[in-house]
Motif scaffolding. Structure first.
Motif, PDB file in Angstrom:
ATOM      1  N   VAL A 122       0.515  -1.087   0.346  1.00 11.03           N
ATOM      2  CA  VAL A 122      -0.170   0.138   0.079  1.00 11.03           C
ATOM      3  C   VAL A 122       0.788   1.209   0.197  1.00 11.03           C
ATOM      4  O   VAL A 122       0.639   1.974  -0.838  1.00 11.03           O
ATOM      5  N   ASN A 123       1.888   1.167   0.833  1.00  6.35           N
ATOM      6  CA  ASN A 123       2.591   2.015   0.835  1.00  6.35           C
ATOM      7  C   ASN A 123       4.389   1.540   1.277  1.00  6.35           C
ATOM      8  O   ASN A 123       4.309   0.926   2.216  1.00  6.35           O
ATOM      9  N   ILE A 124       4.831   2.156   0.867  1.00 10.97           N
ATOM     10  CA  ILE A 124       6.623   1.716   1.180  1.00 10.97           C
ATOM     11  C   ILE A 124       7.413   3.316   1.519  1.00 10.97           C
ATOM     12  O   ILE A 124       7.985   3.535   0.116  1.00 10.97           O
ATOM     13  N   SER A 125       7.005   3.400   1.919  1.00 10.49           N
ATOM     14  CA  SER A 125       8.034   5.311   2.459  1.00 10.49           C
ATOM     15  C   SER A 125       9.109   5.507   1.988  1.00 10.49           C
ATOM     16  O   SER A 125       9.683   6.681   1.415  1.00 10.49           O
ATOM     17  N   VAL A 126       9.909   4.401   1.612  1.00 10.47           N
ATOM     18  CA  VAL A 126      11.471   5.239   1.587  1.00 10.47           C
ATOM     19  C   VAL A 126      11.432   5.009  -0.335  1.00 10.47           C
ATOM     20  O   VAL A 126      12.195   5.988  -0.682  1.00 10.47           O
ATOM     21  N   ALA A 127      10.461   4.304  -0.655  1.00  6.94           N
ATOM     22  CA  ALA A 127      10.291   4.339  -2.627  1.00  6.94           C
ATOM     23  C   ALA A 127       9.271   5.406  -2.509  1.00  6.94           C
ATOM     24  O   ALA A 127       9.399   6.539  -3.713  1.00  6.94           O
ATOM     25  N   THR A 128       8.461   5.971  -1.844  1.00  2.46           N
ATOM     26  CA  THR A 128       7.074   7.190  -2.667  1.00  2.46           C
ATOM     27  C   THR A 128       7.761   8.326  -1.785  1.00  2.46           C
ATOM     28  O   THR A 128       7.237   9.798  -1.788  1.00  2.46           O
TER      29      THR A 128
END
Length: 692
Positions: free
Chosen positions: A656-662
């Motif tokens: 749903v969200n991968i903070s390092v990527a987004t």
């Protein structure tokens, strides 16, 4: 590194998730001196890879007698609009990197500094394993995948914008506690760790870092300006941008920090230039004798499937040294494919014609790239008069069932491959088998068709039961894979190995029964690892076959240990593992494939109040949480530490969200989802939960 390995159905679905493509053309072509046939086929293949096989950018080049004769590229942005991919754009080439470390080793052999048939310990004295047979391992065995290593240490190898050398630096230490799965030289099966050991060998013998050796001894003489490693200083903006389904925007730069096995960046044109070293056209760098030796059929020295047309057949470094379908034209073709998490590549060379093709992509798979590149190269060979015509795809009829000898009934029984076991029953001349190669070979009934073989209902796939010289019985598979829009690809391999029953003591059986169906989550993977895109890689669910004494394809030894039993040549025996359980402070941990996993019993629901903190333990281990009923649907905001991050997954394991990527620190928490936080030991991250 190379996706000829078994992929989960989830990963396969992601690979086949293509973006919509808007109307219109936008191609980048340069140095194109061919007529219409090869160029048209290239455009057709690239369109197919983008529209049907998950690629978002493709770059290709053909080199003939030192000259680039076809070069181009096409990509799509997030909205589906087409855009050219220039020849200067760089891609990760994954396991095609193995050809560089193989060449480097052979260059040192040319100089008399390495004897590829001497023990590896001559060059890396500190190389040791918990198996005395390690002393027999030679550099040749590393290059032809026959050393008997378990396979791969992937932990913290694929990182966003991080060239951490932990994986390289700890390999020798990690191997000290491991055993071999087979006699060195017994058979070839893909092993990434072997090429990491070759990287260390090159460093020990040359006295340089591996990146320095590549620059000084390969890139500089060839004037390669776009062939780099994660350790090099270069303009990262030249790397072709990558996206991932479900994640908005372009992803940060991927660093494959296992450089010897899969860490090089390059371009299609520079890859075809380097291929001239591999085919003996640059004796100033690599002798013709060494290049020729690399192309010999090393795989025939050990246990192998019946010798016939195939896309596998290891040389030194090469995946295949007599690649199908070129063998049908009496043309010797050698190939290497490669995959990181985000990039994919294929290199095919025709040594006798001095022709090569490279096809690189973001998204997709090296499987598809290799088939596409083969089609383009065949079109070029026809266009230039090297072949008279392109042979049509094979057609197949519904198989005619014959009477089966009763002796074949003896092959019924328990079979295993890496990660699973299967009961096979032969009855009335028929065998039912589940899908193989992640659905590329469908689930079907096979009927006896003579010559000790069973044929699937579509006629494309034939199986048999082979008693091999190493004492094992294997399910042999030969199949013409049908790839819509790309055509056919023929593969022959061993799917599984017959296993003996392994009775368990009642107490041992009870212990494993309590674990059955439970999932364990990796805690020692850095939060900026690309493997968080595929949480199934970072988790293990115990699948018990208690009746026969196996778990996840491993043979249970006692209440806390199960060991690999798979000794399968070609591909299905790669990346094997043992299972070792232990407890600390009442929490059960699993150690497998070089990682540490924590039991799901220790994964608690995320705090459902408005504010809370998550502290990363001193060990640096990641922390996993469930999304409970009270948190589902609420927006979580995390005040991230400098090195901290998190990933959120839905109930199906999709990110749903991968903070390092987004680059975003919020996520709407899905019902029955999972959250993992990571960072440095002692990091504290504050969580704010939107009120209901």
């Amino acid at each position: 590194m190379n996706k000829w390995r078994r992929m989960s159905a989830t990963v396969m679905a992601v690979l086949l998730l293509a973006l919509p493509v808007a109307e219109g053309e936008a191609w980048a072509n340069s140095d194109a001196t061919t007529g219409d046939l090869a160029g048209a086929k290239a455009r057709e293949m690239v369109e197919t890879l983008i529209e049907g096989y998950g690629a978002t950018g493709v770059q290709y080049a053909i080199r003939d007698e030192g000259k680039v004769v076809l070069s181009g590229g096409l990509g799509v942005n997030e909205a589906g609009s087409k855009a050219p991919v220039t020849k200067e754009a760089m891609f990760g080439i994954g396991s095609v990197s193995k050809m560089y470390v193989t060449a480097a080793t052979m260059m040192l052999a040319d100089e008399g500094k390495v004897n590829i048939d001497q023990p590896l310990t001559e060059y890396i004295p500190e190389f040791k394993m918990d198996d005395e047979r390690y002393k027999q391992i030679t550099p040749r065995m590393l290059m032809n995948h026959s050393a008997g290593l378990y396979g791969s240490h992937y932990k913290n190898s694929m990182l966003f914008e991080d060239n951490d050398t932990e994986n390289h630096d700890k390999l020798l230490e990690n191997l000290q506690s491991e055993k071999l799965k087979s006699e060195p030289g017994e058979y070839s099966v893909y092993a990434n760790d072997g090429f990491q050991l070759l990287e260390i060998l090159v460093e020990r013998v040359s006295g340089m870092s591996y990146s320095e050796f590549l620059a000084q001894d390969i890139s500089n003489p060839l004037q390669l300006t776009s062939t780099k490693t994660p350790r090099d200083d270069f303009n990262r903006d030249r790397l072709y941008p990558v996206r991932f389904p479900g994640i908005a925007g372009e992803l940060p730069v991927e660093n494959a920090n296992v450089i010897g096995t899969g860490g090089i960046y390059s371009t299609a044109e520079e890859l075809t230039l380097f291929s001239e070293v591999l085919t003996g056209e640059r004796p100033d760098l690599l002798s013709k004798a060494s290049a020729t030796a690399m192309q010999k059929s090393e795989y025939r020295s050990g246990v192998w499937v019946k010798d016939e047309s195939n896309i596998f057949g290891y040389g030194l470094g090469w995946d295949a040294v007599d690649l199908a379908p070129f063998d049908n034209y009496d043309i010797k073709a050698v190939t290497k494919g490669g995959d990181t998490v985000l990039y994919h590549s294929a290199l095919i060379a025709l040594p006798e014609q001095d022709i090569s093709i490279a096809l690189l992509s973001s998204g997709g798979s090296s499987i598809f790239n290799t088939v596409a590149a083969s089609n383009i190269l065949l079109a070029y060979l026809k266009e230039t008069g090297n072949i008279a015509d392109i042979q049509p795809d094979k057609t197949f009829a519904v198989p005619a069932k014959k009477d089966m000898p009763d002796s074949l009934n003896a092959y019924s029984g328990l079979y295993g491959t890496v990660g699973s076991t299967l009961q096979i029953t032969i009855g009335n001349g028929e065998v039912d088998l589940p899908g193989m190669m992640d659905g590329l070979i469908p689930e079907q009934t096979y009927v006896y068709t003579g010559d000790r073989e069973f044929t699937g209902k579509d006629g494309r796939t034939v199986i048999s039961f082979d008693d091999q010289s190493n004492g094992h019985t294997y399910v042999r598979v030969k199949s013409y894979l049908e790839l819509p829009g790309l055509g056919q690809s023929v593969i022959a391999y061993y799917e599984s190995q017959k296993l003996a029953n392994n009775p368990l003591a009642d107490s041992v059986a009870q212990t494993w029964t309590e674990r059955n169906g439970k999932t364990y989550y990796a805690v020692d993977e850095k939060i900026n690892s690309l493997f968080y895109f595929s949480p199934q890689i970072l988790s293990k669910t115990i699948e018990l076959n208690g009746q026969n004494g196996y778990a996840n394809g491993t043979k249970i030894k006692d209440g806390d240990h199960a060991v690999n039993i798979a000794e399968i040549p070609v591909m299905n025996g790669r990346d094997v593992f043992d299972l070792t359980f232990s407890k600390k402070d009442g929490v059960e941990y699993l150690q497998a494939d070089g990682r540490i996993y924590i039991s799901e019993a220790a994964v608690k629901p995320i705090y459902e109040g408005v504010a809370s903190n998550v502290t990363i333990p001193v060990s640096g281990n990641a922390r996993w949480f469930k999304v409970g009923e009270g948190a589902a649907g609420r927006t979580m905001t995390v005040d991230l530490s400098r090195n901290g991050g998190f990933a959120v997954y839905d109930a199906n394991g999709a990110p749903v969200n991968i903070s390092v990527a987004t680059g975003t620190n919020t996520a709407v928490l899905p019902e029955n989802g999972l959250i993992v936080f990571g960072g440095r030991g002692g990091d504290i991250m504050t969580i704010t939960m939107e009120s209901k």
